[in-house]
Design a protein around this motif. Sequence first.
Motif, PDB file in Angstrom:
ATOM      1  N   ASP A  24       2.346  15.049   5.584  1.00  0.00           N
ATOM      2  CA  ASP A  24       2.740  15.998   4.203  1.00  0.00           C
ATOM      3  C   ASP A  24       3.938  14.794   3.675  1.00  0.00           C
ATOM      4  OD1 ASP A  24       4.680  16.011   6.330  1.00  0.00           O
ATOM      5  OD2 ASP A  24       4.984  18.009   6.151  1.00  0.00           O
ATOM      6  N   LYS A  25       3.941  13.498   4.320  1.00  0.00           N
ATOM      7  CA  LYS A  25       4.718  12.710   3.589  1.00  0.00           C
ATOM      8  C   LYS A  25       4.378  11.221   3.309  1.00  0.00           C
ATOM      9  CE  LYS A  25       8.636  13.636   6.920  1.00  0.00           C
ATOM     10  NZ  LYS A  25       9.417  13.212   8.135  1.00  0.00           N
ATOM     11  N   PRO A  26       4.695  10.698   2.153  1.00  0.00           N
ATOM     12  CA  PRO A  26       3.973   9.414   1.723  1.00  0.00           C
ATOM     13  C   PRO A  26       4.157   8.195   2.721  1.00  0.00           C
ATOM     14  CG  PRO A  26       5.774  10.241   0.098  1.00  0.00           C
ATOM     15  CD  PRO A  26       5.958  10.894   1.397  1.00  0.00           C
ATOM     16  N   PHE A  27       2.939   7.455   2.566  1.00  0.00           N
ATOM     17  CA  PHE A  27       2.705   6.429   3.529  1.00  0.00           C
ATOM     18  C   PHE A  27       2.943   5.059   2.772  1.00  0.00           C
ATOM     19  CE2 PHE A  27      -0.311   3.124   4.789  1.00  0.00           C
ATOM     20  CZ  PHE A  27       0.136   3.004   5.966  1.00  0.00           C
ATOM     21  N   GLU A  28       3.539   4.042   3.455  1.00  0.00           N
ATOM     22  CA  GLU A  28       3.722   2.698   3.001  1.00  0.00           C
ATOM     23  C   GLU A  28       3.556   1.615   4.014  1.00  0.00           C
ATOM     24  OE1 GLU A  28       6.816   0.396  -0.070  1.00  0.00           O
ATOM     25  OE2 GLU A  28       7.405   2.382   0.855  1.00  0.00           O
ATOM     26  N   ALA A  29       2.832   0.586   3.627  1.00  0.00           N
ATOM     27  CA  ALA A  29       2.660  -0.763   4.507  1.00  0.00           C
ATOM     28  C   ALA A  29       2.510  -1.735   3.712  1.00  0.00           C
ATOM     29  CB  ALA A  29       1.512  -0.411   5.153  1.00  0.00           C
ATOM     30  N   LEU A  30       2.639  -2.831   4.424  1.00  0.00           N
ATOM     31  CA  LEU A  30       2.601  -4.254   3.496  1.00  0.00           C
ATOM     32  C   LEU A  30       1.297  -4.976   4.433  1.00  0.00           C
ATOM     33  CD1 LEU A  30       6.174  -5.311   3.076  1.00  0.00           C
ATOM     34  CD2 LEU A  30       4.650  -5.334   1.408  1.00  0.00           C
ATOM     35  N   VAL A  31       0.322  -5.333   3.388  1.00  0.00           N
ATOM     36  CA  VAL A  31      -0.878  -6.196   4.152  1.00  0.00           C
ATOM     37  C   VAL A  31      -0.851  -7.600   3.774  1.00  0.00           C
ATOM     38  CG1 VAL A  31      -3.436  -6.352   4.281  1.00  0.00           C
ATOM     39  CG2 VAL A  31      -2.033  -3.852   4.075  1.00  0.00           C
ATOM     40  N   VAL A  84       0.989  -1.252   0.072  1.00  0.00           N
ATOM     41  CA  VAL A  84      -0.066  -0.009   0.039  1.00  0.00           C
ATOM     42  C   VAL A  84       0.963   1.411   0.007  1.00  0.00           C
ATOM     43  CG1 VAL A  84      -1.669   1.199   1.168  1.00  0.00           C
ATOM     44  CG2 VAL A  84      -1.588  -1.394   1.435  1.00  0.00           C
ATOM     45  N   ARG A  85       0.675   2.122  -0.927  1.00  0.00           N
ATOM     46  CA  ARG A  85       1.378   3.565  -1.173  1.00  0.00           C
ATOM     47  C   ARG A  85       0.498   4.478  -1.233  1.00  0.00           C
ATOM     48  NH1 ARG A  85       5.007   0.357  -4.669  1.00  0.00           N
ATOM     49  NH2 ARG A  85       6.950   0.073  -3.824  1.00  0.00           N
TER      50      ARG A  85
END
Length: 219
Positions: free
Chosen positions: A207-214, A146-147
């Motif tokens: 104000d920064k990109p978000f990233e996760a693994l699901v 997820v980005r």
Amino acid sequence: MKRLILSCCFCLALSVTPAQTSHTNIDNDQAKVLSVTVEPHQKTPVHQHVVNRVMIYLQAGRQNIDYQDGKKVLLDWKAGEAMWSPASGMHVAEITSDRPVTIVEVELKNPGSSAKAGTSSLDPVKLDSKHYQVEFENDQVRVLRVRIGAKETAPMHEHVLNRVVTYLTDQNFTVTTAEGKVQSVEHKAGDTSWGGPAKHKEENLSDKPFEALVVELKG
């Protein structure tokens, strides 16, 4: 003199760093999720893994694995990479890169079932491929990356299966359910969380990109 020798031995024992330390984040009837920090250039004791796992590496690194049957494996990964790790026999492992590596290990307790991750018309991969992409999929899991960019919103979507989320960056979201309930959700990079079936939209307030693994669980 005897007391001095014993004291020195005690100090030496304290100075030895264990090859790895672990913490259990989640443990239920579907999965056990561990955060394991592995020190470099130290071999683990001989051990085996009796269940399949999803491995999420929070830092870049390399690892040698020597199996008792003579098989040798060299792993090389990037920060934030996810890998499938099948159950394996007795072996010794060693981080050969120069810094400690923290690994989120998702141990899968059940075999795959007929449950399908993408059956909903609001499946995020089908509906919003800009923000949700499949890393890999098999009969036990579907792993999504997820980005969501700074100040961006992911539209209403549905998670059909239970899931484990590993946060690769800090999270500062508002989440709005299908019923209109609004929640503030915050996590730190390296955190993990458990989620059940849900229908919602998400807004990244940062104000920064978000990233996760699901890791969606099919069993």
